[in-house]
Design a protein around this motif. Structure first.
Motif, PDB file in Angstrom:
ATOM      1  N   MET A 101      36.542  25.160  40.349  1.00 36.12           N
ATOM      2  CA  MET A 101      35.090  25.172  40.427  1.00 36.12           C
ATOM      3  C   MET A 101      34.567  24.087  41.384  1.00 36.12           C
ATOM      4  SD  MET A 101      34.116  27.792  38.922  1.00 36.12           S
ATOM      5  CE  MET A 101      35.576  28.816  38.802  1.00 36.12           C
ATOM      6  N   GLU A 102      35.467  23.289  41.914  1.00 32.05           N
ATOM      7  CA  GLU A 102      35.104  22.334  42.968  1.00 32.05           C
ATOM      8  C   GLU A 102      35.246  22.988  44.335  1.00 32.05           C
ATOM      9  OE1 GLU A 102      37.563  21.546  40.595  1.00 32.05           O
ATOM     10  OE2 GLU A 102      36.058  20.610  39.311  1.00 32.05           O
ATOM     11  N   TYR A 103      35.688  24.248  44.348  1.00 26.90           N
ATOM     12  CA  TYR A 103      35.860  25.055  45.564  1.00 26.90           C
ATOM     13  C   TYR A 103      36.937  24.516  46.501  1.00 26.90           C
ATOM     14  CZ  TYR A 103      31.177  26.616  44.102  1.00 26.90           C
ATOM     15  OH  TYR A 103      30.092  27.068  43.404  1.00 26.90           O
ATOM     16  N   GLU A 104      37.903  23.809  45.942  1.00 27.06           N
ATOM     17  CA  GLU A 104      38.935  23.205  46.770  1.00 27.06           C
ATOM     18  C   GLU A 104      40.209  24.037  46.842  1.00 27.06           C
ATOM     19  OE1 GLU A 104      39.424  19.300  45.162  1.00 27.06           O
ATOM     20  OE2 GLU A 104      37.417  18.687  45.756  1.00 27.06           O
ATOM     21  N   THR A 105      40.441  24.870  45.862  1.00 31.40           N
ATOM     22  CA  THR A 105      41.674  25.654  45.845  1.00 31.40           C
ATOM     23  C   THR A 105      41.356  27.106  45.518  1.00 31.40           C
ATOM     24  OG1 THR A 105      42.053  25.242  43.488  1.00 31.40           O
ATOM     25  CG2 THR A 105      43.054  23.681  45.041  1.00 31.40           C
ATOM     26  N   GLY A 106      42.346  27.920  45.694  1.00 30.79           N
ATOM     27  CA  GLY A 106      42.233  29.319  45.325  1.00 30.79           C
ATOM     28  C   GLY A 106      42.618  30.251  46.454  1.00 30.79           C
ATOM     29  N   LYS A 107      43.278  31.321  46.062  1.00 28.08           N
ATOM     30  CA  LYS A 107      43.651  32.389  46.986  1.00 28.08           C
ATOM     31  C   LYS A 107      43.411  33.703  46.259  1.00 28.08           C
ATOM     32  CE  LYS A 107      47.404  29.821  49.184  1.00 28.08           C
ATOM     33  NZ  LYS A 107      48.853  29.804  49.434  1.00 28.08           N
ATOM     34  N   ALA A 108      43.184  34.751  47.024  1.00 28.35           N
ATOM     35  CA  ALA A 108      42.934  36.041  46.386  1.00 28.35           C
ATOM     36  C   ALA A 108      43.182  37.200  47.342  1.00 28.35           C
ATOM     37  CB  ALA A 108      41.501  36.106  45.883  1.00 28.35           C
ATOM     38  N   ILE A 109      43.441  38.340  46.739  1.00 26.22           N
ATOM     39  CA  ILE A 109      43.428  39.610  47.451  1.00 26.22           C
ATOM     40  C   ILE A 109      42.532  40.547  46.658  1.00 26.22           C
ATOM     41  CG2 ILE A 109      45.563  40.382  46.305  1.00 26.22           C
ATOM     42  CD1 ILE A 109      46.078  42.075  48.879  1.00 26.22           C
ATOM     43  N   PHE A 110      41.686  41.284  47.367  1.00 22.06           N
ATOM     44  CA  PHE A 110      40.775  42.227  46.745  1.00 22.06           C
ATOM     45  C   PHE A 110      40.858  43.558  47.465  1.00 22.06           C
ATOM     46  CE2 PHE A 110      38.763  38.037  46.378  1.00 22.06           C
ATOM     47  CZ  PHE A 110      38.710  37.936  45.008  1.00 22.06           C
ATOM     48  N   LEU A 111      40.804  44.620  46.700  1.00 24.22           N
ATOM     49  CA  LEU A 111      40.735  45.968  47.238  1.00 24.22           C
ATOM     50  C   LEU A 111      39.567  46.657  46.571  1.00 24.22           C
ATOM     51  CD1 LEU A 111      43.945  45.191  46.827  1.00 24.22           C
ATOM     52  CD2 LEU A 111      44.203  47.411  47.885  1.00 24.22           C
ATOM     53  N   VAL A 112      38.732  47.304  47.366  1.00 26.82           N
ATOM     54  CA  VAL A 112      37.595  47.995  46.785  1.00 26.82           C
ATOM     55  C   VAL A 112      38.039  49.314  46.185  1.00 26.82           C
ATOM     56  CG1 VAL A 112      35.870  46.905  48.246  1.00 26.82           C
ATOM     57  CG2 VAL A 112      36.941  49.033  48.992  1.00 26.82           C
ATOM     58  N   GLU A 113      37.320  49.746  45.164  1.00 28.66           N
ATOM     59  CA  GLU A 113      37.587  51.030  44.524  1.00 28.66           C
ATOM     60  C   GLU A 113      36.785  52.095  45.250  1.00 28.66           C
ATOM     61  OE1 GLU A 113      38.930  54.047  42.027  1.00 28.66           O
ATOM     62  OE2 GLU A 113      39.723  52.106  42.567  1.00 28.66           O
ATOM     63  N   GLU A 114      37.478  53.031  45.862  1.00 23.52           N
ATOM     64  CA  GLU A 114      36.851  54.145  46.562  1.00 23.52           C
ATOM     65  C   GLU A 114      37.589  55.415  46.172  1.00 23.52           C
ATOM     66  OE1 GLU A 114      35.253  52.704  50.724  1.00 23.52           O
ATOM     67  OE2 GLU A 114      37.318  52.029  50.436  1.00 23.52           O
ATOM     68  N   LYS A 115      37.099  56.036  45.129  1.00 24.70           N
ATOM     69  CA  LYS A 115      37.780  57.155  44.487  1.00 24.70           C
ATOM     70  C   LYS A 115      38.221  58.255  45.447  1.00 24.70           C
ATOM     71  CE  LYS A 115      37.242  60.463  40.757  1.00 24.70           C
ATOM     72  NZ  LYS A 115      36.353  60.989  39.742  1.00 24.70           N
ATOM     73  N   ASP A 116      37.374  58.664  46.351  1.00 23.57           N
ATOM     74  CA  ASP A 116      37.690  59.789  47.222  1.00 23.57           C
ATOM     75  C   ASP A 116      38.201  59.380  48.599  1.00 23.57           C
ATOM     76  OD1 ASP A 116      36.951  61.636  45.231  1.00 23.57           O
ATOM     77  OD2 ASP A 116      34.832  61.431  45.796  1.00 23.57           O
ATOM     78  N   VAL A 117      38.516  58.090  48.764  1.00 18.24           N
ATOM     79  CA  VAL A 117      38.997  57.595  50.046  1.00 18.24           C
ATOM     80  C   VAL A 117      40.502  57.348  49.938  1.00 18.24           C
ATOM     81  CG1 VAL A 117      38.815  55.720  51.732  1.00 18.24           C
ATOM     82  CG2 VAL A 117      36.765  56.540  50.545  1.00 18.24           C
ATOM     83  N   PRO A 118      41.297  57.910  50.865  1.00 19.50           N
ATOM     84  CA  PRO A 118      42.748  57.680  50.827  1.00 19.50           C
ATOM     85  C   PRO A 118      43.076  56.191  50.929  1.00 19.50           C
ATOM     86  CG  PRO A 118      42.163  59.323  52.496  1.00 19.50           C
ATOM     87  CD  PRO A 118      40.881  58.737  51.981  1.00 19.50           C
ATOM     88  N   LEU A 119      44.184  55.793  50.332  1.00 18.10           N
ATOM     89  CA  LEU A 119      44.577  54.375  50.332  1.00 18.10           C
ATOM     90  C   LEU A 119      44.579  53.768  51.733  1.00 18.10           C
ATOM     91  CD1 LEU A 119      47.458  54.126  47.706  1.00 18.10           C
ATOM     92  CD2 LEU A 119      45.213  53.051  47.602  1.00 18.10           C
ATOM     93  N   HIS A 120      45.083  54.494  52.720  1.00 17.68           N
ATOM     94  CA  HIS A 120      45.194  53.922  54.061  1.00 17.68           C
ATOM     95  C   HIS A 120      43.844  53.663  54.724  1.00 17.68           C
ATOM     96  CE1 HIS A 120      44.792  58.182  55.116  1.00 17.68           C
ATOM     97  NE2 HIS A 120      44.422  57.770  56.314  1.00 17.68           N
ATOM     98  N   MET A 121      42.753  54.173  54.123  1.00 21.94           N
ATOM     99  CA  MET A 121      41.425  53.962  54.701  1.00 21.94           C
ATOM    100  C   MET A 121      40.562  53.010  53.869  1.00 21.94           C
ATOM    101  SD  MET A 121      40.561  57.809  55.985  1.00 21.94           S
ATOM    102  CE  MET A 121      39.043  57.312  56.801  1.00 21.94           C
ATOM    103  N   ARG A 122      41.095  52.471  52.800  1.00 21.96           N
ATOM    104  CA  ARG A 122      40.306  51.588  51.935  1.00 21.96           C
ATOM    105  C   ARG A 122      40.224  50.177  52.507  1.00 21.96           C
ATOM    106  NH1 ARG A 122      41.885  53.296  45.747  1.00 21.96           N
ATOM    107  NH2 ARG A 122      41.396  55.494  46.019  1.00 21.96           N
ATOM    108  N   GLN A 123      39.180  49.484  52.084  1.00 16.26           N
ATOM    109  CA  GLN A 123      38.957  48.108  52.498  1.00 16.26           C
ATOM    110  C   GLN A 123      39.779  47.163  51.616  1.00 16.26           C
ATOM    111  OE1 GLN A 123      36.688  47.010  54.920  1.00 16.26           O
ATOM    112  NE2 GLN A 123      36.361  49.146  55.500  1.00 16.26           N
TER     113      GLN A 123
END
Length: 154
Positions: A101-123
């Motif tokens: 919460m001091e904004y000094e550390t952290g890493k992440a990966i996020f993928l948006v949920e797009e039901k009708d979009v093929p995996l290779h086209m998702r953000q």
């Protein structure tokens, strides 16, 4: 190449480099077998793992079966892993590690949920921006605390 392969690679890397915590937001954790060795290695290093699954009522029959199998395996094999089921749909999937919460550390990966979009086209996005990861951890904690439940009820 679909987003699944690179995202599993990035997810494994997050598991390997976590120092304290891993927070997973997933539909059914269908990629679990692909990240299992890194998952176990993180647990061997006493990393605190929390998994937020999508409630089965929002899943297809196929995804519900996958989720049931993964949850059962986690229950039997990793009693230290804490998990819950989100009551509402989740707009994204991903993994957070070591937010502060001091904004000094952290890493992440996020993928948006797009039901009708093929995996290779998702953000998808990978970040080491401490403030962004802290903000997403706050989102995770709010869902965990106020919009999820501990067990699947039949």
């Amino acid at each position: 190449m679909d987003v699944g392969d690179p995202s599993e690679t990035e997810t494994r890397e997050l598991y390997h480099t976590a120092n304290e915590t891993l927070c997973v937001i997933t539909k059914s954790f269908e990629y679990f077998t692909g990240v299992k060795p890194a998952f176990e290695e993180a647990l061997d290093r006493d990393i605190c793992v929390q998994i937020l699954f999508l409630d089965p009522k929002h899943l297809t029959e196929e995804n519900e079966a996958v989720q049931r199998e993964v949850v059962s395996y986690i229950d039997e094999t990793y009693p230290c892993v804490d998990y819950r089921f989100s009551d509402e749909k989740l707009p994204w999937r991903g993994t957070l590690t070591d937010p502060s919460m001091e904004y000094e550390t952290g890493k992440a990966i996020f993928l948006v949920e797009e039901k009708d979009v093929p995996l290779h086209m998702r953000q998808a996005a990978v970040t080491e921006n401490g403030s962004f990861v802290a903000g997403m951890k706050r989102y995770f904690d709010l869902i965990w605390e106020y919009e999820s439940r501990e067990t699947v009820r039949d």
